[in-house]
Design a protein around this motif. Sequence first.
Motif, PDB file in Angstrom:
ATOM      1  N   ASP A   1       0.836  -1.202   0.000  1.00 49.40           N
ATOM      2  CA  ASP A   1       0.000   0.000   0.000  1.00 49.40           C
ATOM      3  C   ASP A   1       0.866   1.245   0.000  1.00 49.40           C
ATOM      4  O   ASP A   1       1.894   1.309   0.690  1.00 49.40           O
ATOM      5  CB  ASP A   1      -0.920   0.014   1.227  1.00 49.40           C
ATOM      6  CG  ASP A   1      -1.927  -1.133   1.201  1.00 49.40           C
ATOM      7  OD1 ASP A   1      -2.650  -1.259   0.187  1.00 49.40           O
ATOM      8  OD2 ASP A   1      -1.978  -1.893   2.177  1.00 49.40           O
ATOM      9  N   GLU A   2       0.420   2.248  -0.746  1.00 50.25           N
ATOM     10  CA  GLU A   2       1.240   3.439  -0.946  1.00 50.25           C
ATOM     11  C   GLU A   2       1.519   4.199   0.352  1.00 50.25           C
ATOM     12  O   GLU A   2       2.668   4.577   0.621  1.00 50.25           O
ATOM     13  CB  GLU A   2       0.559   4.383  -1.946  1.00 50.25           C
ATOM     14  CG  GLU A   2       0.540   3.859  -3.365  1.00 50.25           C
ATOM     15  CD  GLU A   2      -0.214   4.790  -4.295  1.00 50.25           C
ATOM     16  OE1 GLU A   2       0.083   6.002  -4.280  1.00 50.25           O
ATOM     17  OE2 GLU A   2      -1.095   4.308  -5.029  1.00 50.25           O
ATOM     18  N   GLU A   3       0.498   4.454   1.144  1.00 53.66           N
ATOM     19  CA  GLU A   3       0.698   5.286   2.330  1.00 53.66           C
ATOM     20  C   GLU A   3       1.676   4.661   3.328  1.00 53.66           C
ATOM     21  O   GLU A   3       2.614   5.331   3.776  1.00 53.66           O
ATOM     22  CB  GLU A   3      -0.638   5.592   3.006  1.00 53.66           C
ATOM     23  CG  GLU A   3      -0.497   6.572   4.178  1.00 53.66           C
ATOM     24  CD  GLU A   3      -1.842   6.971   4.769  1.00 53.66           C
ATOM     25  OE1 GLU A   3      -1.845   7.715   5.762  1.00 53.66           O
ATOM     26  OE2 GLU A   3      -2.894   6.534   4.242  1.00 53.66           O
ATOM     27  N   PRO A   4       1.496   3.380   3.699  1.00 52.05           N
ATOM     28  CA  PRO A   4       2.479   2.769   4.600  1.00 52.05           C
ATOM     29  C   PRO A   4       3.892   2.738   4.013  1.00 52.05           C
ATOM     30  O   PRO A   4       4.876   2.928   4.734  1.00 52.05           O
ATOM     31  CB  PRO A   4       1.941   1.354   4.822  1.00 52.05           C
ATOM     32  CG  PRO A   4       0.490   1.451   4.542  1.00 52.05           C
ATOM     33  CD  PRO A   4       0.366   2.472   3.458  1.00 52.05           C
ATOM     34  N   MET A   5       4.008   2.499   2.710  1.00 56.19           N
ATOM     35  CA  MET A   5       5.335   2.486   2.087  1.00 56.19           C
ATOM     36  C   MET A   5       5.976   3.867   2.165  1.00 56.19           C
ATOM     37  O   MET A   5       7.171   4.007   2.465  1.00 56.19           O
ATOM     38  CB  MET A   5       5.229   2.014   0.636  1.00 56.19           C
ATOM     39  CG  MET A   5       4.946   0.525   0.490  1.00 56.19           C
ATOM     40  SD  MET A   5       6.379  -0.513   0.924  1.00 56.19           S
ATOM     41  CE  MET A   5       7.340  -0.395  -0.591  1.00 56.19           C
ATOM     42  N   ALA A   6       5.197   4.901   1.903  1.00 50.83           N
ATOM     43  CA  ALA A   6       5.725   6.261   1.976  1.00 50.83           C
ATOM     44  C   ALA A   6       6.116   6.625   3.406  1.00 50.83           C
ATOM     45  O   ALA A   6       7.180   7.218   3.643  1.00 50.83           O
ATOM     46  CB  ALA A   6       4.691   7.249   1.441  1.00 50.83           C
ATOM     47  N   MET A   7       5.276   6.256   4.364  1.00 53.02           N
ATOM     48  CA  MET A   7       5.576   6.566   5.760  1.00 53.02           C
ATOM     49  C   MET A   7       6.803   5.807   6.240  1.00 53.02           C
ATOM     50  O   MET A   7       7.652   6.351   6.958  1.00 53.02           O
ATOM     51  CB  MET A   7       4.357   6.241   6.632  1.00 53.02           C
ATOM     52  CG  MET A   7       3.168   7.156   6.393  1.00 53.02           C
ATOM     53  SD  MET A   7       1.710   6.643   7.338  1.00 53.02           S
ATOM     54  CE  MET A   7       2.306   6.884   9.034  1.00 53.02           C
TER      55      MET A   7
END
Length: 338
Positions: A77-83
């Motif tokens: 998932d994009e958000e967890p990867m970015a965080m």
Amino acid sequence: MVKIGDISLGDFPLLLAPMEDVSDPPFRAVCKAQGADMMYTEFISSEGLIRDAIKSRQKLDIFDYERPVGIQIFGGDEEPMAMSAQIVDATRPDLLDINFGCPVKKVVCKGAGAAILKDVPKMIRLTSAVVRSTRLPVTVKTRLGWDEGSKNIEEVAERLQDAGIRALTIHGRTRTQLYKGSADWTLIGKVKNNPRIKIPIFGNGDVTTPEEALTMKNKYGVDGVMIGRAAIGYPWIFREMKHFFQTGEHLPPPDIEARVAVCREHLRRSVAWKGPVLGILEMRRHYGNYLRGLPHIKDFRTSLVMSKTLEETEEVLDKISVCYEGYEQAASGAPAVV
């Protein structure tokens, strides 16, 4: 000179692969001492980092003597990867690597690792999110494709480069192959020789001897090779390959004194980093290869696995040194992986 961003790695670097429950700081230390040019942590769950999971956080531990060193993350998932990329950024590794190649079921079932190969647009979205979220050079490790009918690595490499990655490591198998069959280096070579590709391309898979590494360099043109399972219990593979590249000759295999000494150092570092219980327990997977090829070694190996303290384990290693003093391994090169 091969470079990832501003990181100089020499003319043909040898990289230590990120391996779950293997590529921890104690193992990385002995591989670095034997000539590994670039190393990676075990892969780290982006979800685990965000939850502050203890095991995930511990995998962020890196040390100056390891540099250059990269931290590898995975997720779907994009958000967890970015965080998680932002968390990694704060620990100051030399680069951040994304795992799009792990074939194990528990990772793939979460839509991460090699599962991303079935959805290239999603792979690019995840990669772009990570690139935007960190100041570090971002690299990727992946496979040829999901299965024999979808070897899409040539397209994937171009799109990942366009998304901003600074290097790509390709394992020469599909996800459905797992680690079975032979690695196909032909497609790795096609990616490297694609005139659109400007980033370093590293080959991985079945590189177990100096000759195989040299073939990857000369026949397929890769910028370096990543060594995984062949280094387990045999960190000397890095210096042996470098010696062969320079001279065309094989180094003699390490004698019993060297094998026990490096195993002992690995053991002590494991206990110092993980504690007296887990440090002993997690060394057990390494003994078979440290002692591979020694005749009548089974009883000693069993004693090592059964030992419960550092002192007991060191006593067994002392006995092995005495028993095999003067023994010379007839064949050169790394032992087979068990």
